[in-house]
Design a protein around this motif. Structure first.
Motif, PDB file in Angstrom:
ATOM      1  N   VAL A   1      54.464  22.213  31.601  1.00 30.85           N
ATOM      2  CA  VAL A   1      53.523  23.224  31.117  1.00 30.85           C
ATOM      3  C   VAL A   1      52.271  23.252  31.973  1.00 30.85           C
ATOM      4  N   LEU A   2      51.727  22.096  32.314  1.00 31.46           N
ATOM      5  CA  LEU A   2      50.501  22.050  33.110  1.00 31.46           C
ATOM      6  C   LEU A   2      50.752  22.516  34.541  1.00 31.46           C
ATOM      7  N   ILE A   3      51.900  22.186  35.082  1.00 30.98           N
ATOM      8  CA  ILE A   3      52.241  22.640  36.441  1.00 30.98           C
ATOM      9  C   ILE A   3      52.303  24.160  36.496  1.00 30.98           C
ATOM     10  N   THR A   4      53.017  24.755  35.558  1.00 29.19           N
ATOM     11  CA  THR A   4      53.147  26.216  35.570  1.00 29.19           C
ATOM     12  C   THR A   4      51.850  26.897  35.162  1.00 29.19           C
ATOM     13  N   GLN A   5      51.027  26.248  34.328  1.00 32.37           N
ATOM     14  CA  GLN A   5      49.721  26.813  33.987  1.00 32.37           C
ATOM     15  C   GLN A   5      48.833  26.881  35.227  1.00 32.37           C
ATOM     16  N   ALA A   6      48.844  25.820  36.034  1.00 31.88           N
ATOM     17  CA  ALA A   6      48.031  25.812  37.253  1.00 31.88           C
ATOM     18  C   ALA A   6      48.503  26.888  38.226  1.00 31.88           C
ATOM     19  N   LEU A   7      49.804  27.031  38.368  1.00 33.76           N
ATOM     20  CA  LEU A   7      50.322  28.089  39.236  1.00 33.76           C
ATOM     21  C   LEU A   7      49.910  29.459  38.726  1.00 33.76           C
ATOM     22  N   GLN A   8      49.923  29.637  37.416  1.00 37.95           N
ATOM     23  CA  GLN A   8      49.506  30.914  36.846  1.00 37.95           C
ATOM     24  C   GLN A   8      48.036  31.174  37.125  1.00 37.95           C
ATOM     25  N   ASP A   9      47.192  30.149  36.997  1.00 43.13           N
ATOM     26  CA  ASP A   9      45.767  30.340  37.250  1.00 43.13           C
ATOM     27  C   ASP A   9      45.513  30.708  38.702  1.00 43.13           C
ATOM     28  N   PHE A  10      46.232  30.083  39.619  1.00 44.01           N
ATOM     29  CA  PHE A  10      46.055  30.438  41.031  1.00 44.01           C
ATOM     30  C   PHE A  10      46.524  31.871  41.281  1.00 44.01           C
ATOM     31  N   CYS A  11      47.693  32.214  40.790  1.00 40.83           N
ATOM     32  CA  CYS A  11      48.215  33.569  40.995  1.00 40.83           C
ATOM     33  C   CYS A  11      47.302  34.616  40.366  1.00 40.83           C
ATOM     34  N   ASN A  12      46.696  34.296  39.234  1.00 45.56           N
ATOM     35  CA  ASN A  12      45.775  35.231  38.592  1.00 45.56           C
ATOM     36  C   ASN A  12      44.545  35.504  39.450  1.00 45.56           C
ATOM     37  N   SER A  13      44.236  34.596  40.367  1.00 42.20           N
ATOM     38  CA  SER A  13      43.062  34.781  41.216  1.00 42.20           C
ATOM     39  C   SER A  13      43.354  35.643  42.436  1.00 42.20           C
ATOM     40  N   LEU A  14      44.620  35.969  42.660  1.00 46.37           N
ATOM     41  CA  LEU A  14      44.992  36.757  43.841  1.00 46.37           C
ATOM     42  C   LEU A  14      44.729  38.235  43.588  1.00 46.37           C
ATOM     43  N   VAL A  15      43.464  38.569  43.537  1.00 49.62           N
ATOM     44  CA  VAL A  15      43.041  39.919  43.201  1.00 49.62           C
ATOM     45  C   VAL A  15      42.927  40.760  44.464  1.00 49.62           C
ATOM     46  N   SER A  16      43.623  41.872  44.502  1.00 49.14           N
ATOM     47  CA  SER A  16      43.574  42.791  45.642  1.00 49.14           C
ATOM     48  C   SER A  16      42.838  44.050  45.225  1.00 49.14           C
ATOM     49  N   ALA A  17      41.561  44.137  45.594  1.00 56.33           N
ATOM     50  CA  ALA A  17      40.774  45.306  45.207  1.00 56.33           C
ATOM     51  C   ALA A  17      39.589  45.502  46.132  1.00 56.33           C
ATOM     52  N   ASN A  18      39.785  45.165  47.388  1.00 55.94           N
ATOM     53  CA  ASN A  18      38.688  45.282  48.344  1.00 55.94           C
ATOM     54  C   ASN A  18      39.190  45.996  49.599  1.00 55.94           C
ATOM     55  N   SER A  19      39.641  47.209  49.414  1.00 51.98           N
ATOM     56  CA  SER A  19      40.226  47.980  50.512  1.00 51.98           C
ATOM     57  C   SER A  19      39.395  49.238  50.778  1.00 51.98           C
ATOM     58  N   ARG A  20      39.751  49.925  51.834  1.00 51.91           N
ATOM     59  CA  ARG A  20      39.119  51.226  52.126  1.00 51.91           C
ATOM     60  C   ARG A  20      39.321  52.169  50.942  1.00 51.91           C
ATOM     61  N   PHE A  21      40.496  52.154  50.344  1.00 51.47           N
ATOM     62  CA  PHE A  21      40.751  53.000  49.183  1.00 51.47           C
ATOM     63  C   PHE A  21      39.730  52.729  48.087  1.00 51.47           C
ATOM     64  N   ASP A  22      39.447  51.445  47.810  1.00 49.86           N
ATOM     65  CA  ASP A  22      38.509  51.099  46.740  1.00 49.86           C
ATOM     66  C   ASP A  22      37.116  51.635  47.032  1.00 49.86           C
ATOM     67  N   ARG A  23      36.682  51.484  48.271  1.00 46.33           N
ATOM     68  CA  ARG A  23      35.340  51.965  48.608  1.00 46.33           C
ATOM     69  C   ARG A  23      35.254  53.490  48.530  1.00 46.33           C
ATOM     70  N   LEU A  24      36.326  54.149  48.921  1.00 45.69           N
ATOM     71  CA  LEU A  24      36.338  55.608  48.804  1.00 45.69           C
ATOM     72  C   LEU A  24      36.450  56.052  47.345  1.00 45.69           C
ATOM     73  N   ARG A  25      37.153  55.268  46.551  1.00 44.92           N
ATOM     74  CA  ARG A  25      37.230  55.547  45.117  1.00 44.92           C
ATOM     75  C   ARG A  25      35.834  55.441  44.486  1.00 44.92           C
ATOM     76  N   ASP A  26      35.066  54.437  44.908  1.00 43.20           N
ATOM     77  CA  ASP A  26      33.696  54.307  44.416  1.00 43.20           C
ATOM     78  C   ASP A  26      32.882  55.553  44.747  1.00 43.20           C
ATOM     79  N   GLN A  27      33.076  56.075  45.950  1.00 48.14           N
ATOM     80  CA  GLN A  27      32.346  57.278  46.337  1.00 48.14           C
ATOM     81  C   GLN A  27      32.743  58.463  45.462  1.00 48.14           C
ATOM     82  N   GLU A  28      34.029  58.531  45.113  1.00 51.75           N
ATOM     83  CA  GLU A  28      34.477  59.602  44.215  1.00 51.75           C
ATOM     84  C   GLU A  28      33.773  59.522  42.867  1.00 51.75           C
ATOM     85  N   LEU A  29      33.617  58.296  42.358  1.00 52.23           N
ATOM     86  CA  LEU A  29      33.059  58.106  41.025  1.00 52.23           C
ATOM     87  C   LEU A  29      31.539  58.164  40.997  1.00 52.23           C
TER      88      LEU A  29
END
Length: 390
Positions: A208-236
């Motif tokens: 349980v602890l092994i898979t919990q740690a893997l889940q916490d690491f995977c949850n941190s793999l956030v992809s939201a810093n692209s050209r699309f995101d910055r242009l989306r900000d300009q739209e909003l």
């Protein structure tokens, strides 16, 4: 706000977009001299534990204000080390990154990844990077979208990253390691006794602890810093939101084509798919039954709708990696959709026949130009997500 509001993807897959204000919060706990000397014998990590928390811009949060999303730094660090450790496989040949490479947005560049004992996986490796979803939450562990729980694997048989991790580690092709035996082996390693103490207050890891740690690491793999995101900000928020050059004519055309033809399934803002799973008419009589293998005939030929961010990095495409290029993918949707019995209604015309999208060469080039704006260079280079054994 807790990391439990995150899910994977790659499931995975969610919300609006980050601005340039996204930043890593200050660092976490520090190892003692003795602990760090032991850890440094095999790991290249900072003495002060990286903090995996993320600051979300106001437009990403349900409150409309800038918010901090908590990811436990010690658990995420333990998960990072596990993710890259060949000890997870029974033969010492593979680890999670064998099929999910950082430079490829945590996907692989072959149709079927190599497992242990010269075996190959039965399906293509899904990219793991996602973005947070705040539409609703499901029991704190798995985020949900449009009232449906996010599931994992191409056939959606796993309800959480923990279950997905267990199945992958114990899979006889991929790692072939019983989790109880793995835990016993890791508990003999000084590195894991130290990391376990910081992450969970114990030197004795269990499945349980092994898979919990893997889940916490995977949850941190956030992809939201692209050209699309910055242009989306300009739209909003208007052009004053950031200094990103405006859409090119070709990208703007591709954006319109995407929203009119692809967004209903893959989401208008390139986050969590609007349709969780579907048949996209790859075959009339598919050999791989997809969800039908686990959920019955009514789901034959239905597969998870994938996350499209970083798509230029994650080929080959589809559950079996049959398409090497994005051009081939668009050719399929243009003129090759098969009339499968479970073909999704959005890909059918009023008579129930396949609705081929008939993209021109210029349309395809524009769509690809738009899709390339979703590449997140930070994700694929950031040190805290990298192999600590180097």
């Amino acid at each position: 706000m807790n990391a439990k509001y995150f899910s994977l993807l790659a499931t995975l897959l969610f919300s609006s977009c980050l601005t340039e204000s996204l930043e890593v919060i200050e660092s976490g706990p520090s190892f003692t001299d003795e602990e760090y000397a032991t850890l440094s014998q095999e790991l290249n990590i900072p003495r002060v534990i990286d903090n995996f928390d993320i600051t979300l811009a106001a437009h990403m949060s349900p409150s409309g204000r800038e918010e901090q999303v908590d990811v436990d730094p010690a658990r995420a660090l333990l998960g990072r080390v596990l993710f890259y450790d060949n000890r997870l496989s029974s033969t010492g040949e593979t680890n999670c990154s064998s099929c999910h490479k950082q430079e490829l947005a945590f996907s692989d560049d072959v149709a079927f990844s190599k497992g242990i004992n010269n075996q190959f996986t039965e399906r293509n490796s899904i990219a793991l990077a996602a973005v947070p979803n705040f539409q609703t939450s499901y029991d704190g562990v798995v985020a949900s979208f449009s009232g449906e729980t996010v599931q994992f694997f191409w056939d959606e048989r796993a309800p959480s990253i923990q279950v997905q991790s267990r199945e992958t580690i114990e899979n006889t092709i991929e790692m072939g390691h019983n989790l109880n035996e793995l835990a016993a082996n890791l508990n003999e390693v000084a590195t894991y006794r130290i990391l376990g103490r910081y992450a969970f207050g114990t030197e004795q890891l269990d499945p349980v602890l092994i898979t919990q740690a893997l889940q916490d690491f995977c949850n941190s793999l956030v992809s939201a810093n692209s050209r699309f995101d910055r242009l989306r900000d300009q739209e909003l928020f208007g052009p004053q939101a950031n200094n990103e050059p405006r859409w090119t004519t070709q990208e703007q055309r591709g954006l319109g084509l995407y929203r009119n033809n692809c967004g209903a399934c893959h989401s208008m803002d390139m986050t969590n798919p609007g349709v969780n799973a579907a048949s996209n008419g790859l075959d009339l009589n598919p050999e791989d039954l997809g969800k039908g293998e686990h959920f019955g005939r009514a789901f034959n030929g239905i597969f998870k709708v994938p996350f499209l961010r970083n798509i230029e990095l994650t080929g080959p495409y589809m559950h079996d990696g049959r398409f090497d290029t994005l051009e081939e993918v668009l050719d399929h949707y243009s003129n090759s959709i098969a009339p499968h019995i479970n073909l999704h209604p959005l890909l059918q015309d009023e008579a129930g026949n396949p609705r081929n999208l008939n993209f021109s060469d210029e349309d395809k080039a524009a769509l690809i130009a738009f899709l390339q704006t979703t590449t997140d260079e930070r994700l694929i280079t950031e040190e805290r997500f990298s192999n600590p054994f180097r």
